[in-house]
Design an enzyme around this catalytic site. Structure first.
Site, short mmCIF file in Angstrom:
data_model
loop_
_atom_site.label_atom_id
_atom_site.label_comp_id
_atom_site.label_asym_id
_atom_site.label_seq_id
_atom_site.Cartn_x
_atom_site.Cartn_y
_atom_site.Cartn_z
N PRO A 10 0.79 -1.23 0.00
CA PRO A 10 0.00 0.00 0.00
C PRO A 10 0.82 1.28 0.00
O PRO A 10 1.82 1.39 0.72
CB PRO A 10 -0.82 -0.10 1.29
CG PRO A 10 -0.93 -1.56 1.54
CD PRO A 10 0.37 -2.14 1.06
N ASN A 11 0.38 2.19 -0.83
CA ASN A 11 0.90 3.55 -0.95
C ASN A 11 2.27 3.66 -1.61
O ASN A 11 2.75 4.77 -1.85
CB ASN A 11 0.91 4.27 0.41
CG ASN A 11 -0.47 4.34 1.00
OD1 ASN A 11 -1.41 4.77 0.33
ND2 ASN A 11 -0.62 3.91 2.24
N ARG A 18 4.95 11.09 -2.62
CA ARG A 18 4.53 10.93 -1.23
C ARG A 18 5.69 11.21 -0.29
O ARG A 18 6.72 10.54 -0.34
CB ARG A 18 4.03 9.51 -1.01
CG ARG A 18 3.76 9.17 0.42
CD ARG A 18 3.53 7.67 0.59
NE ARG A 18 3.33 7.35 1.99
CZ ARG A 18 3.62 6.19 2.55
NH1 ARG A 18 4.13 5.22 1.82
NH2 ARG A 18 3.41 6.00 3.82
N TYR A 23 10.73 9.36 1.74
CA TYR A 23 10.80 8.29 0.74
C TYR A 23 11.54 8.67 -0.54
O TYR A 23 11.68 7.85 -1.43
CB TYR A 23 9.38 7.82 0.39
CG TYR A 23 8.64 7.29 1.59
CD1 TYR A 23 8.96 6.06 2.14
CD2 TYR A 23 7.63 8.03 2.20
CE1 TYR A 23 8.30 5.57 3.25
CE2 TYR A 23 6.95 7.55 3.31
CZ TYR A 23 7.29 6.33 3.83
OH TYR A 23 6.64 5.84 4.93
N ASN A 72 8.17 -5.26 0.26
CA ASN A 72 7.92 -4.08 1.08
C ASN A 72 6.42 -4.00 1.23
O ASN A 72 5.72 -3.53 0.33
CB ASN A 72 8.48 -2.81 0.42
CG ASN A 72 8.31 -1.59 1.30
OD1 ASN A 72 7.48 -1.58 2.21
ND2 ASN A 72 9.07 -0.54 1.01
N ALA A 75 2.53 -0.40 5.31
CA ALA A 75 1.91 -0.43 6.64
C ALA A 75 1.39 -1.81 7.02
O ALA A 75 1.26 -2.12 8.21
CB ALA A 75 0.79 0.60 6.73
N HIS A 78 3.05 -4.14 9.75
CA HIS A 78 2.91 -3.99 11.20
C HIS A 78 1.70 -4.70 11.79
O HIS A 78 1.59 -4.79 13.01
CB HIS A 78 2.88 -2.50 11.55
CG HIS A 78 3.94 -1.74 10.84
ND1 HIS A 78 5.28 -1.94 11.06
CD2 HIS A 78 3.86 -0.80 9.86
CE1 HIS A 78 5.99 -1.15 10.26
NE2 HIS A 78 5.14 -0.45 9.52
N ASP A 85 1.40 -15.20 7.40
CA ASP A 85 1.08 -16.61 7.15
C ASP A 85 1.40 -17.01 5.72
O ASP A 85 1.88 -18.11 5.46
CB ASP A 85 -0.38 -16.90 7.46
CG ASP A 85 -0.69 -16.92 8.95
OD1 ASP A 85 0.26 -16.93 9.76
OD2 ASP A 85 -1.88 -16.91 9.30
N GLU A 96 12.48 -8.81 3.53
CA GLU A 96 11.64 -7.63 3.73
C GLU A 96 12.49 -6.37 3.63
O GLU A 96 13.58 -6.32 4.20
CB GLU A 96 10.98 -7.71 5.11
CG GLU A 96 10.04 -6.58 5.42
CD GLU A 96 9.26 -6.86 6.69
OE1 GLU A 96 8.42 -7.78 6.68
OE2 GLU A 96 9.50 -6.17 7.69
N HIS A 98 12.40 -2.00 3.75
CA HIS A 98 11.69 -0.75 4.06
C HIS A 98 12.61 0.41 3.70
O HIS A 98 13.79 0.41 4.07
CB HIS A 98 11.32 -0.68 5.55
CG HIS A 98 10.36 -1.76 5.93
ND1 HIS A 98 9.04 -1.71 5.60
CD2 HIS A 98 10.57 -2.93 6.56
CE1 HIS A 98 8.45 -2.81 6.03
NE2 HIS A 98 9.36 -3.57 6.61
N SER A 100 12.30 3.63 4.65
CA SER A 100 12.61 4.38 5.86
C SER A 100 13.03 3.40 6.96
O SER A 100 12.81 2.19 6.84
CB SER A 100 11.40 5.19 6.32
OG SER A 100 10.36 4.33 6.75
N ARG A 105 10.99 5.07 13.85
CA ARG A 105 9.79 5.85 13.59
C ARG A 105 8.77 5.64 14.73
O ARG A 105 9.15 5.28 15.84
CB ARG A 105 9.21 5.49 12.22
CG ARG A 105 10.18 5.91 11.10
CD ARG A 105 9.61 5.75 9.74
NE ARG A 105 8.45 6.63 9.56
CZ ARG A 105 7.65 6.56 8.51
NH1 ARG A 105 7.85 5.66 7.55
NH2 ARG A 105 6.62 7.38 8.40
N ARG A 109 5.28 1.24 14.14
CA ARG A 109 6.08 0.83 12.98
C ARG A 109 7.30 0.00 13.36
O ARG A 109 7.93 -0.61 12.52
CB ARG A 109 6.55 2.05 12.20
CG ARG A 109 5.44 2.80 11.51
CD ARG A 109 5.99 3.86 10.57
NE ARG A 109 4.99 4.84 10.24
CZ ARG A 109 4.14 4.71 9.22
NH1 ARG A 109 4.16 3.64 8.47
NH2 ARG A 109 3.26 5.66 8.98
#
Length: 141
Positions: A10-11, A18, A23, A72, A75, A78, A85, A96, A98, A100, A105, A109
């Site tokens: 997402p995002n 953004r 970012y 990635n 959100a 978290h 799963d 994984e 990220h 940032s 943060r 997060r």
């Protein structure tokens, strides 16, 4: 040739516009073109969705046939036990990433539900974190 699937959640379709102070100002599509040029020894694939179920479907689709997944989850990292799963259920290793530093943060997060089932977490390295993940897969037989 190793096949690597990059999955953004997402995002992350808004990279470049953004919160550029967090970012950066480059779109992921432009960055992905650079990754492809720099990693011609890999077959790189890219997928982005703002929908949890679509991310799970993509993990299931590539999770038994690809050599690595760079995820990635945004959100969803978290709180998505469903994504965690799905990662646990597949055979393909997942790293994984990220952009940032999630550990520096907001408190919520700092917890990575999805990372518990990943090979490792790369956090706070900006877009180059994706390259670090690809390099890690380069060293896995």
């Amino acid at each position: 040739m190793k096949r690597i699937q990059i999955i953004n959640g997402p995002n992350l379709n808004l990279l470049g516009v953004r919160e550029p102070e967090i970012y950066g100002s480059q779109s992921f599509e432009d960055f992905f073109e650079e990754l492809q040029k720099e990693n011609q020894d890999f077959e790189l694939h890219y997928f982005q969705s703002n929908h949890e179920g679509s991310l799970i479907d993509k993990l299931h689709e590539v999770g038994f046939s690809f050599d690595g997944i760079v995820l990635n989850a945004g959100a969803l990292t978290h709180y998505s036990y469903a994504l965690a799963d799905a990662i646990k259920a597949i055979a393909t290793p997942v790293i994984e990433v990220h952009i940032s530093d999630i550990f520096a943060r907001e408190d919520f997060r700092k917890i990575s539900i999805t990372g518990e089932n990943c090979l490792e977490i790369i956090s706070g390295k900006g877009l180059p974190g994706y390259q670090l993940a690809i390099d890690r897969f380069r060293n896995i037989d």
